[in-house]
Motif scaffolding. Sequence first.
Motif, short mmCIF file in Angstrom:
data_model
loop_
_atom_site.label_atom_id
_atom_site.label_comp_id
_atom_site.label_asym_id
_atom_site.label_seq_id
_atom_site.Cartn_x
_atom_site.Cartn_y
_atom_site.Cartn_z
N THR A 145 44.79 34.09 -5.75
CA THR A 145 44.36 32.70 -5.66
C THR A 145 43.92 32.42 -4.23
OG1 THR A 145 45.90 32.06 -7.40
CG2 THR A 145 45.05 30.30 -6.01
N GLU A 147 42.23 29.30 -2.06
CA GLU A 147 42.07 27.85 -2.19
C GLU A 147 42.55 27.46 -3.58
OE1 GLU A 147 38.10 26.93 -0.77
OE2 GLU A 147 38.59 27.79 1.17
N LYS A 148 41.71 26.92 -4.44
CA LYS A 148 42.20 26.53 -5.77
C LYS A 148 41.63 27.40 -6.87
CE LYS A 148 43.17 21.83 -4.47
NZ LYS A 148 42.98 20.42 -4.69
N GLU A 149 41.00 28.51 -6.51
CA GLU A 149 40.41 29.41 -7.50
C GLU A 149 41.26 30.66 -7.66
OE1 GLU A 149 36.25 30.24 -7.17
OE2 GLU A 149 35.88 28.35 -6.13
N SER A 150 41.47 31.07 -8.90
CA SER A 150 42.23 32.29 -9.19
C SER A 150 41.35 33.26 -9.94
CB SER A 150 43.46 31.96 -10.04
OG SER A 150 44.35 31.17 -9.32
#
Length: 183
Positions: A145, A147-150
């Motif tokens: 992950t 930032e807010k992306e996985s």
Amino acid sequence: LIGGLSFGISSIIKNYKAKVSDIQYQQQNIDITKSVFPENAINLPSNYESLEKTPYINSDSGFSINIPKGWKSQIVENGISFSKDGINIFFVVTKIVLPQEVKNVSAETFMNSVARELSNRLTNISFNKYKISSEYAYNINGIMTVEKESGNINYYYFLNGTNMYLITIGTNNVKDSIPNEIL
């Protein structure tokens, strides 16, 4: 996620220099931590039909790789990128020159250090060891992950003296899977 990948590798190398004496100490004494990698390696590839017959050769970095059929190569900042239309993944091969001190430790010990470092950055992490031709590849995969992306990520490490070849295969979205043809 690719930016996170670059940060992760440079951080591992930076931290590795500080850990060399610790690793040498572990090798000289009884290491109380067992390897995270399986004792026996799995022979690969098991399916040559999905690979190009002619390998991609990079003389500058000193490696060759049989890529999946229909994939294209492109030079990128940190190595070579491979892609195929309609597949939403990244596939990058990078050569990293390690400090000379790496010669003083076994590949297994070094890769355990890398695994410990990456286990702080990945979730759902697993470890494998493969034998491809006569070379061992250490595989670390999980979910990264940034930032807010996985996304799903697979690292394959090949060590050759002070050269480390890293194959990174991943997705920018955890919902996307990595095709079996390239794992």
